[in-house]
Enzyme design. Structure first.
Site, PDB file in Angstrom:
ATOM      1  N   ASP A 228      68.972  31.015 -40.337  1.00 13.83           N
ATOM      2  CA  ASP A 228      70.252  31.652 -40.030  1.00 13.83           C
ATOM      3  C   ASP A 228      71.056  30.832 -39.031  1.00 13.83           C
ATOM      4  OD1 ASP A 228      69.856  33.929 -41.631  1.00 13.83           O
ATOM      5  OD2 ASP A 228      68.683  34.916 -40.068  1.00 13.83           O
TER       6      ASP A 228
ATOM      7  N   TYR B 246      56.747  28.990 -37.757  1.00 14.17           N
ATOM      8  CA  TYR B 246      57.847  29.159 -36.807  1.00 14.17           C
ATOM      9  C   TYR B 246      57.304  29.254 -35.386  1.00 14.17           C
ATOM     10  CZ  TYR B 246      61.208  30.377 -40.518  1.00 14.17           C
ATOM     11  OH  TYR B 246      62.037  30.357 -41.620  1.00 14.17           O
TER      12      TYR B 246
END
Length: 245
Positions: free
Chosen positions: A52, A111
């Site tokens: 994002d 992540y």
């Protein structure tokens, strides 16, 4: 056709995310335009993780096809030359089999989420971590994280805009480590729901602040309701680390 696999790093602060969108600058668009400038070919770049706006990457993987062969090291040099106005760079390039797909061939994605936990903000980490001034109870966060490991329905931790066909995901890693004034959350799974990592982090921070008990994370998971979970953590602390194949 020659298929190339590239590994990319970028700061997402001033970018609209990975995916090309009309009217804004994305990582995908920057790289596709750079490739056109040196190859003369209009390519479509496929990425392992569709990050994002504001999310960073140190090991994003993508692939594209060219009709003529170019040496990988020359591709790295050329891309990095043409993306120079932006905080985007390529640090690896290699030929890949024609059946390789950066997104669909990935077996796991990794992540890291960074939290700066001290009374005063970090200028160096501005837009690169989530600053939380109040002390966080890391052992409680670690206890809560254990409830999320494994295969679950993660509806409570998915964005309302998530387009995934199923909320069932398998979280294979969720480690929380405190190093001086920084807390790092390490997460891995074959794939994630939209905002899943950031919603998990936002919920664990409520545990860290002792607003929630660790056991409440289990209740949130079982509720299968986004409203039951905590807030979405800021994009600035999230990093796409790597994809495994």
């Amino acid at each position: 056709m020659y298929r190339y696999k590239i590994t990319i790093e970028y700061l997402g602060t001033d970018l609209a995310g990975w995916q090309r969108q009309a009217g804004v600058m994305s990582v995908q668009q920057i790289l596709e335009e750079a490739i056109y400038k040196f190859s003369g070919e209009q390519v479509i770049l496929f990425g392992a993780g569709r990050t994002d706006a504001g999310v960073h990457a140190v090991g994003q993987v993508a692939h594209f096809d060219l009709s003529k062969y170019l040496e990988p090291h020359k591709i790295i040099t050329a891309i990095n030359y043409f993306v120079r106005p932006y905080a985007v760079g390529v640090w690896n390039c290699e030929l890949a089999p024609n059946n390789f797909h950066a997104r669909f061939s990935a077996t796991s994605r990794y992540y890291i989420y960074r939290i700066i936990n001290r009374p005063y903000p970090s200028v160096i980490d501005l837009n690169r971590a989530w600053w939380i001034s109040s002390p966080l109870d890391v052992p409680a966060m670690q206890q809560a994280a254990a409830y999320l490991l494994g295969k679950h329905d993660f509806t409570s931790f998915r964005a309302s805009s998530c387009q995934s066909k199923s909320p069932i995901k398998t979280l294979t890693e969720l480690n929380i480590i405190k190093e001086d004034e920084e807390i790092k959350l390490y997460l891995s799974a074959p794939s994630f729901l939209h905002h899943m990592v950031r919603n998990i982090v936002g919920s664990l921070v409520l545990v860290g602040k002792n607003i929630w008990q660790a056991e409440q994370i289990k209740d949130v998971l079982e509720a299968k309701d986004r409203k039951a979970a905590g807030p979405t953590a800021p994009a600035s602390g999230l990093y796409f680390v790597k994809a495994a194949y």
